[in-house]
Write a protein that holds these residues in place. Sequence first.
Motif, PDB file in Angstrom:
ATOM      1  N   ASP A   1      18.967   2.069   6.701  1.00 31.26           N
ATOM      2  CA  ASP A   1      18.016   3.552   6.006  1.00 31.26           C
ATOM      3  C   ASP A   1      17.027   2.221   5.882  1.00 31.26           C
ATOM      4  O   ASP A   1      15.574   3.336   6.502  1.00 31.26           O
ATOM      5  CB  ASP A   1      18.490   3.785   4.461  1.00 31.26           C
ATOM      6  CG  ASP A   1      19.498   4.918   4.380  1.00 31.26           C
ATOM      7  OD1 ASP A   1      19.916   5.069   5.804  1.00 31.26           O
ATOM      8  OD2 ASP A   1      20.570   5.108   4.107  1.00 31.26           O
ATOM      9  N   ALA A   2      16.938   1.345   5.545  1.00 30.55           N
ATOM     10  CA  ALA A   2      15.680   0.291   5.672  1.00 30.55           C
ATOM     11  C   ALA A   2      15.434   0.485   6.886  1.00 30.55           C
ATOM     12  O   ALA A   2      13.672   0.465   7.389  1.00 30.55           O
ATOM     13  CB  ALA A   2      16.199  -0.707   4.776  1.00 30.55           C
ATOM     14  N   ILE A   3      15.802   0.229   8.345  1.00 35.32           N
ATOM     15  CA  ILE A   3      15.681  -0.142   9.391  1.00 35.32           C
ATOM     16  C   ILE A   3      14.532   0.822   9.715  1.00 35.32           C
ATOM     17  O   ILE A   3      13.156   0.879   9.884  1.00 35.32           O
ATOM     18  CB  ILE A   3      17.279  -0.630  10.076  1.00 35.32           C
ATOM     19  CG1 ILE A   3      17.489  -1.242   9.897  1.00 35.32           C
ATOM     20  CG2 ILE A   3      15.806  -0.631  11.798  1.00 35.32           C
ATOM     21  CD1 ILE A   3      18.738  -1.686  10.843  1.00 35.32           C
ATOM     22  N   LEU A   4      15.344   2.903   9.484  1.00 33.06           N
ATOM     23  CA  LEU A   4      14.768   4.029   9.905  1.00 33.06           C
ATOM     24  C   LEU A   4      13.570   3.742   9.027  1.00 33.06           C
ATOM     25  O   LEU A   4      12.242   4.404  10.325  1.00 33.06           O
ATOM     26  CB  LEU A   4      16.055   4.542  10.125  1.00 33.06           C
ATOM     27  CG  LEU A   4      17.073   4.305  11.678  1.00 33.06           C
ATOM     28  CD1 LEU A   4      18.049   5.626  11.020  1.00 33.06           C
ATOM     29  CD2 LEU A   4      16.475   4.235  11.992  1.00 33.06           C
ATOM     30  N   LEU A   5      13.059   3.725   7.875  1.00 30.68           N
ATOM     31  CA  LEU A   5      12.213   3.838   7.467  1.00 30.68           C
ATOM     32  C   LEU A   5      11.167   2.805   7.772  1.00 30.68           C
ATOM     33  O   LEU A   5      10.126   3.443   7.886  1.00 30.68           O
ATOM     34  CB  LEU A   5      12.806   3.659   5.854  1.00 30.68           C
ATOM     35  CG  LEU A   5      11.807   3.754   4.634  1.00 30.68           C
ATOM     36  CD1 LEU A   5      11.311   5.305   5.021  1.00 30.68           C
ATOM     37  CD2 LEU A   5      12.099   3.014   3.658  1.00 30.68           C
ATOM     38  N   GLN A   6      10.835   1.323   8.136  1.00 28.68           N
ATOM     39  CA  GLN A   6      10.459   0.467   8.602  1.00 28.68           C
ATOM     40  C   GLN A   6       9.584   1.086   9.848  1.00 28.68           C
ATOM     41  O   GLN A   6       8.230   1.127   9.962  1.00 28.68           O
ATOM     42  CB  GLN A   6      10.499  -0.801   8.143  1.00 28.68           C
ATOM     43  CG  GLN A   6       9.470  -1.267   9.245  1.00 28.68           C
ATOM     44  CD  GLN A   6       8.562  -1.718   7.491  1.00 28.68           C
ATOM     45  OE1 GLN A   6       9.337  -2.210   6.474  1.00 28.68           O
ATOM     46  NE2 GLN A   6       7.280  -1.578   7.868  1.00 28.68           N
ATOM     47  N   ALA A   7      10.994   1.709  10.905  1.00 25.66           N
ATOM     48  CA  ALA A   7      10.362   2.356  11.821  1.00 25.66           C
ATOM     49  C   ALA A   7       9.696   3.436  11.554  1.00 25.66           C
ATOM     50  O   ALA A   7       8.363   3.989  12.759  1.00 25.66           O
ATOM     51  CB  ALA A   7      11.404   2.805  12.839  1.00 25.66           C
ATOM     52  N   GLU A   8       9.558   4.586  10.670  1.00 23.04           N
ATOM     53  CA  GLU A   8       8.735   5.601  10.638  1.00 23.04           C
ATOM     54  C   GLU A   8       7.399   5.136  10.305  1.00 23.04           C
ATOM     55  O   GLU A   8       6.556   5.550  10.633  1.00 23.04           O
ATOM     56  CB  GLU A   8       9.665   6.224   9.652  1.00 23.04           C
ATOM     57  CG  GLU A   8      11.007   7.236  10.046  1.00 23.04           C
ATOM     58  CD  GLU A   8      11.467   8.168   9.144  1.00 23.04           C
ATOM     59  OE1 GLU A   8      10.752   8.500   8.224  1.00 23.04           O
ATOM     60  OE2 GLU A   8      11.967   8.571   9.409  1.00 23.04           O
ATOM     61  N   VAL A   9       7.453   4.139   9.474  1.00 23.32           N
ATOM     62  CA  VAL A   9       6.133   3.421   9.232  1.00 23.32           C
ATOM     63  C   VAL A   9       5.277   3.228  10.072  1.00 23.32           C
ATOM     64  O   VAL A   9       4.122   2.821  10.165  1.00 23.32           O
ATOM     65  CB  VAL A   9       6.448   2.502   7.863  1.00 23.32           C
ATOM     66  CG1 VAL A   9       4.811   2.138   7.632  1.00 23.32           C
ATOM     67  CG2 VAL A   9       7.229   3.350   6.638  1.00 23.32           C
TER      68      VAL A   9
END
Length: 917
Positions: free
Chosen positions: A574-582
Motif C-alpha cells: 500500500d505504501a509503494i502504490l500510494l507513493q507511486a500515485e503521488v
Amino acid sequence: MSEVTVKQLASTVGIPVERLLTQLKEAGISASGADATLTEQEKIQLLGYLRRSHGKDEGAADGAPDQVTIKRKSVSELRVPTAAPRTNPPGSRPAPTPRGGGKTVSVEVRRKRTYVKRADEPATGTTPAPRRQSNDRSRAGRERAAATSAVIDESRRRAALEAMRAEQEARRLAEQEEQERIARAEEVRAEEERRQAAEARRRAEEDARLQAEREAAERQVSKASDTSDVAEAVTDTDVPETPARRTESAKPKKAVKKAAESVEKEKERPVKKVVRKEAAPVRVRDVAAAGRGDYEDVEGAGGGRGPRRRKKSSKPQLQDKHVFQRPTSPVTREVEIPENITVADLANRMSVKASVVIKELFKQGMMVTINQSLDRDTAILVVEEMGHRALVADERDAEGTLLDEMEEQEGQFESLSRPPVVTIMGHVDHGKTSLLDYIRRTRVASGEAGGITQHIGAYHVETDKGTVSFLDTPGHAAFSAMRARGAKVTDIVILVVAADDGVMPQTAEAIQHARAAGVPLIVAINKVDKPEANPDKVMQELTQYEVLTEEWGGDTMMVKVSAKAGTGIDELLDAILLQAEVLELKAPVSGPARGAIVESSLDKGRGPVATVLVQSGTLRRGDIIVSGGEYGRVRAMFDEAGAPVESAGPSIPVQVLGLSGTPNAGDDVITVSDERRAREVAEFRAARSRQSRFDEQRGVSLDQLFTQLKDGEQKAVNLILKADVQGSLEALRESLLKLTNDEVKVAIVASGVGGLTESDANLAVTSNAILLGFNVRADAAARRVVEEKGLDLRYYSIIYELIDEVKQAISGLLSPIVTEEIIGLAEVRDVFRSSKFGAVAGCMVVEGVIKRNNPIRVLRNNVVVYEGALESLRRFKDDVPEVKHGTECGIGVKNYNDVQPGDQIEVFERTERARVL
C-alpha cells in the motif's frame, strides 16, 4: 609319542590351561589339574571330539593325516669352460681350456613329492585296541620308511639328471655366445669396409665435381673472351642487319667459324683501333626505347643510325618558373576542434608540421607523441597559442542524430500511467531477498551462494493492488556501483533494515544513493518478530542520516515487516502504490522502445542474454535494438519466470536474446529502424570506448614513466577475470583495482562474461596471469592447457573469498617492514694486537648485552665509522656466545683493524615483519 601333562599340551597348542581343561571335560576325559598326564589315546580322543564339534568328518577323527608331502633340495657345482680367444669356424667345437680356467656354476635342484592315503583304507572313528594299534603303528612306520627311501632315490636320480642337463645347456650357451661374437665381429668388419668404400666414393665424386666446375669456369672465361671479340668484330662492321643475316648468325657452325675469324682479325688489328668501341652502344640500342619518348630517330629508319637522345633546351622556359610568392603577413585559419583529436590531425588542420605542435606542447609541460590524442581544451589552447581561431566542431554524429530523433518521437505519443520500479536496498543479510521472496511466493534465496545475492534481479509482480516491478540489488560493499545503477533506473527505494541489527555501513550507502538519484525512500524494518528486535533503536539511528519517519514528524514512510511470518507485507505494498500515485509516473506506451540494461550474461546454449528494463514505448520481438557497443535483432523475449513473451511495456523487465555481445550493465537500449543504422551507432560507440581506454592507459604510463625508472620496476599481479554476469564482473574489477598501491599493481589482463576458454588459458601463459572464475568454469580445452602449463586456476562463488585471496597474494609481494633494535653497547678501553685476529678491543659492556652472531656498528664520537659483524667474543680465554652488562670482554671486529680506545661498539638486531593491506 610320550605322555605329556595338560600344562605342556596347552603351551604347545597355544591356549590357556583353563580352556584346555574345559575341552577335556567336554570330551569325557578326566583331568584333575594342570599337572595331570595325558596318554596318546586320550589326545586322539580329544582331537576327535574337537573335529566333531567343528563339523569335520568323523572318519578323520583318528588323527592320521590324509597326505604326506616330502621336500628335498640338492646342490651341485658345474664347471663351464670359457670360450677360446681365437676365432673358430662356425659349427666347430671350441678348443679345450687350460686346467684351472673356466667358470663354476652352482646347480640347485628342489623336489617335492606328495603321498595321498588310499581310498580303500578304513576311516572309522572307533579306537582300536592297544595291541592292534601297536602292530598298525609299526607297519605304518615300515611303509613310511620305504616310501621315504624311494623318494630319496628318486630325488637323487632326478638331481643327477638335472645336473647333466644343466651342463649340456651351459655348454650349448657357451657355443652360441661364441658364434654370436664371431658374427658381430664379421658385421663390424663389413660395416667398416662399406664405410671406407662410401668415403672413397664421396671423395671421388667431390674431386670430379671440383674438376667439372674448374673446366666450366675455364669454358666460360674463354667463351666470354670469344664473345667479346665477336661483338667487337660485329660492331666494326657497318653492314645493315637483315632477318636473313640474323638467321644465318644463329646457326652454331657459322657462328663458331665467324668467331674464329674475328679472333684472327683481332690479332692482326692495330691496338689503336680499339677506341672505336665507343660508338657501339649507340648502334645496338633497343628500338623500343624510342617509342617511350626517351630517344628520337633523327635520320629515319633507313639512315642506318639508331635512336639518339633528345637534346633539352639550355634556356629555361617561362612556364617552368615557380610562381608561388611567400606571404608577407601570417595566415590565420579557422580550425574545427572535435572532442578528441590527435597531434597529427591538429597539425594538418593548421597546415604546420607535427614537430611544431609537439614543440609547443613541450613548452606547456606536456610530453606527447605524434599519435597521441588531445582533449578539446588542450587543442584549443595550442591553436590559440599558434595564432589561429579555434571552432568547436558539430558533434551531431550518428549517435547524436539517433537520440534527437528518439526524443522527437517520444513527444508525439500520449503518456499513460505506468507501474512503479522499486529497488530494494540494504545491508548484507538484512532480509532483502527474503522479503521479495515472500511477495513473489518463490524461494530465490535458497539457491544463492552463501545465502547472498550476487547480481541484480529484476522481477515484476501482479498484486491485487496493481503491478509493481522490483529490482533486487546485493548488499555487499563491492556492489556499490551496481546499487548506484539500480538507483538510477528506479522510482522508489525500499531501505530494508534489520530490527535486531540496526543501521550498518551499506545501509548508510544506500541512503546516499537514493538521495543522489532524487527518489523517495520507504523504510522497511524487517525481522520485527524476533525477541531481540528493537524498531525504536533503528529509527533513532536513522535520524543520524537525516531520515525521519512519519511517526516522528518526518516525511519518510516506515513499515514494520517480517519476511518470514509475512507481517506487514500488505502495508508495504500500500505504501509503494500510494507513493507511486503521488509521483504520477507516466510514460508513452506506443512508439519505439527505450530502456536500460539491468544485467547481461553469456549463456552457452543461447548466447548473449540481456535483462532489459523498458522505460518508455513497447519492445516487441523482431525489433532491432542497439545497446552500448552491441546491436542485434530481438529473437526472443522471456519474463523472469522463463516464459516467452511477445512484447513488454514500460516498467516491465524482460530477458532479450539476439544481441551481438554482452552489453555493460547500465547501458541504454534504443530501438532503431534498420540494421545498418544500428551497426553504425554500435561501431561508433565501440571505437569511442576503445579510444578512451587507450588514452587512459597511455596517459598513466607516461605520467608514471620517470617514477618507475627512479624507484625500480613495480611489481604486478596479472589477473584474467571471467564472471557469469556483467554486473558482477564490473563490481569485481572495481574491487580488485582498488587493491593497487605504490609497490604492487593489480593488472586485469582480460575480463569478460562467460566460461574460461582456451584463448584465456593461452593468454594467461603469455602474460603470466592468474585465472579467476566467478560462478563460471573452464571448458575441456582450457583445462588441458592449464594442466600442461601448470597455470593457477581458481573458482569462486562468493566475492568475499575472491577479494581476500587476491589481497593475500598482494600482501606476499609487498616488501617486509624492517626494524632495528639496539640490544647492547660496549666501550673500548684498550686495544691489543693478535696474530690471529688482528686488533682485539678490550671492552666494558655498559648497556644491554653483547651477542656474537648479531651485526655491529663501530661509533667514534657518536658517528658510525664501520658497520659489520663480530669475528670473536671472548671472556678471558674462553669463547662465549654473549656478555652481559657490567662485564669485561674481548671483541674482535671482522675485517676492521682501526679500533681505537674510546670507541663504542653497538650491537643491534634486525626484525622483519610482513606487510598487510
